[in-house]
Design a protein around this motif. Structure first.
Motif, PDB file in Angstrom:
ATOM      1  N   UNK A 266      89.526  49.223  49.578  1.00  0.00           N
ATOM      2  CA  UNK A 266      88.346  48.740  50.297  1.00  0.00           C
ATOM      3  C   UNK A 266      88.696  47.674  51.333  1.00  0.00           C
ATOM      4  N   UNK A 267      89.843  47.866  52.021  1.00  0.00           N
ATOM      5  CA  UNK A 267      90.260  46.959  53.082  1.00  0.00           C
ATOM      6  C   UNK A 267      89.842  47.525  54.422  1.00  0.00           C
ATOM      7  N   UNK A 268      89.412  46.673  55.334  1.00  0.00           N
ATOM      8  CA  UNK A 268      88.939  47.108  56.631  1.00  0.00           C
ATOM      9  C   UNK A 268      90.112  47.561  57.494  1.00  0.00           C
ATOM     10  N   UNK A 269      89.791  48.285  58.548  1.00  0.00           N
ATOM     11  CA  UNK A 269      90.811  48.743  59.478  1.00  0.00           C
ATOM     12  C   UNK A 269      91.245  50.167  59.194  1.00  0.00           C
ATOM     13  N   UNK A 270      92.189  50.630  59.979  1.00  0.00           N
ATOM     14  CA  UNK A 270      92.713  51.977  59.811  1.00  0.00           C
ATOM     15  C   UNK A 270      93.440  52.101  58.472  1.00  0.00           C
ATOM     16  N   UNK A 271      93.248  53.198  57.768  1.00  0.00           N
ATOM     17  CA  UNK A 271      93.961  53.372  56.483  1.00  0.00           C
ATOM     18  C   UNK A 271      95.470  53.408  56.688  1.00  0.00           C
ATOM     19  N   UNK A 272      96.182  52.650  55.848  1.00  0.00           N
ATOM     20  CA  UNK A 272      97.642  52.597  55.917  1.00  0.00           C
ATOM     21  C   UNK A 272      98.214  52.732  54.519  1.00  0.00           C
ATOM     22  N   UNK A 273      99.418  53.328  54.459  1.00  0.00           N
ATOM     23  CA  UNK A 273     100.067  53.521  53.166  1.00  0.00           C
ATOM     24  C   UNK A 273     100.441  52.194  52.546  1.00  0.00           C
ATOM     25  N   UNK A 274     100.298  52.112  51.239  1.00  0.00           N
ATOM     26  CA  UNK A 274     100.694  50.937  50.475  1.00  0.00           C
ATOM     27  C   UNK A 274     101.866  51.345  49.595  1.00  0.00           C
ATOM     28  N   UNK A 275     102.961  50.582  49.674  1.00  0.00           N
ATOM     29  CA  UNK A 275     104.180  50.919  48.939  1.00  0.00           C
ATOM     30  C   UNK A 275     104.465  49.837  47.900  1.00  0.00           C
ATOM     31  N   UNK A 276     104.892  50.283  46.713  1.00  0.00           N
ATOM     32  CA  UNK A 276     105.306  49.388  45.639  1.00  0.00           C
ATOM     33  C   UNK A 276     106.735  49.758  45.277  1.00  0.00           C
ATOM     34  N   UNK A 277     107.681  48.850  45.521  1.00  0.00           N
ATOM     35  CA  UNK A 277     109.102  49.127  45.306  1.00  0.00           C
ATOM     36  C   UNK A 277     109.764  47.964  44.576  1.00  0.00           C
ATOM     37  N   UNK A 278     111.014  48.202  44.194  1.00  0.00           N
ATOM     38  CA  UNK A 278     111.795  47.133  43.585  1.00  0.00           C
ATOM     39  C   UNK A 278     112.083  46.043  44.613  1.00  0.00           C
TER      40      UNK A 278
END
Length: 338
Positions: A266-278
């Motif tokens: 539910x963040x404003x702006x264009x949808x962007x990928x969210x990455x979770x890494x080491x």
């Protein structure tokens, strides 16, 4: 009292001579008239003599300067004041000459000291050059394999230090792709991300949450505190968890659900990928980036990280190889571009 036409000073009539033509008064010393001589009634001053027309005096014998005066046997004398000024000038000249000689002697002494110091510097430079030549000869005479062994030892020590630094980050994860906001709460964002991944984090599970890097203030302006500022490359969020098992669960959930975007949060702006890494050390992050590029060029199917270590596999069914340094990239991928 009249003024002298030569020096311009006042003069008494008894101590002066007067020109018969221009009636000008002069000191006897100014016009070269001896004090004991009596000028003729037709005596002319030097200015009036210069204006007289020239005449043919070839038949007349040469006359001396004393012929114009009644006392023909008197000799010209120098005025006492003129001789005094001349003596003072000679004395001043001698003093200046003496000072100049002293300056020349001092200059010669300083020049000799400078030469002596320069010779000392030359000797020291020669000694340094000799020692440097000796070191170069000893270095050239050193066995090449022993020098290579020293470089290899240093590289191994760097790898060991990097692995120890990486072990300190085994409970950390990096969340990237989330835009920044002035009024954001990083801990709240991480909880929202974990809920979307199916992991319910408790406050006791989170040790620390922070954005990595410096704040770029020119990119964090927004119209209100609730608006999220659009950033070309937002800073990543580093999360330190209290337990390693929680970190492993979070990373596993992120691999299962790879399509998480900012719209899901539910963040404003264009949808962007969210990455979770080491969370990798700076050295391992650079090495992983180079390994991925080299793997793409060499058509490797898999290049990944696990427990802070970098692995590569050519294709399915082939054993994975571990990458520890730049030399391993050159040896494994064989393209020589590191």
């Amino acid at each position: 009292m009249a003024k002298c036409g030569g020096c311009g000073q006042f003069i008494a009539a008894s101590a002066s001579v007067r020109c018969s033509k221009c009636a000008g008064c002069y000191h006897r010393a100014c016009v070269g008239v001896p004090p004991t001589a009596t000028p003729s009634p037709t005596w002319l001053c030097p200015g009036c003599k210069a204006t007289l027309p020239r005449t043919d005096n070839s038949a007349t014998p040469v006359k001396g300067a004393a012929a114009d005066y009644s006392d023909s046997h008197s000799l010209p004398t120098v005025a006492p004041s003129a001789s005094l000024d001349l003596a003072q000038e000679i004395r001043a000249f001698r003093e200046e000459l003496s000072g100049l000689r002293a300056d020349i002697r001092q200059l010669r002494q300083e020049n000799a000291e400078f030469r002596a110091a320069n010779e000392g510097y030359n000797g020291r430079m020669g000694a340094v050059e000799g020692r440097l030549d000796n070191i170069e000869q000893r270095f050239e005479a050193t066995d090449a394999p022993s020098y290579d062994h020293l470089e290899k030892t240093i590289a191994d020590l760097k790898v060991q230090l990097n692995e120890r630094d990486q072990d300190l980050l085994l409970n950390d994860v990096i969340v990237s792709g989330i835009p920044e906001s002035k009024a954001e709460n990083p801990a709240h964002i991480i909880k929202a991300v974990s809920l979307k991944l199916g992991i319910d984090l408790d406050d006791r599970d989170i040790v620390n949450v922070e954005r990595l890097g410096k704040v770029r203030r020119n990119l964090t302006t927004s119209s209100s505190q609730n608006d999220i500022a659009e950033r070309p490359r937002p800073r990543a969020i580093a999360v330190r968890l209290s337990r390693r098992v929680v970190r492993d669960q979070l990373l596993h959930a992120a691999r299962v659900r790879r399509g998480l975007t900012t719209a899901d949060l539910n963040l404003h702006g264009q949808p962007k990928r969210v990455y979770v890494n080491e969370h990798l050390t700076r050295s391992n992050a650079r090495l992983f980036h180079l390994a991925r590029e080299a793997g793409q060029r060499s058509r490797y199917k898999y290049v990944w990280t696990r427990e802070g270590r970098i692995y590569a596999r050519k294709e399915d069914g082939v054993s994975a190889v571990r990458i520890r340094s730049d030399a391993d990239i050159k040896e494994i991928f064989g393209d020589g571009k590191v």
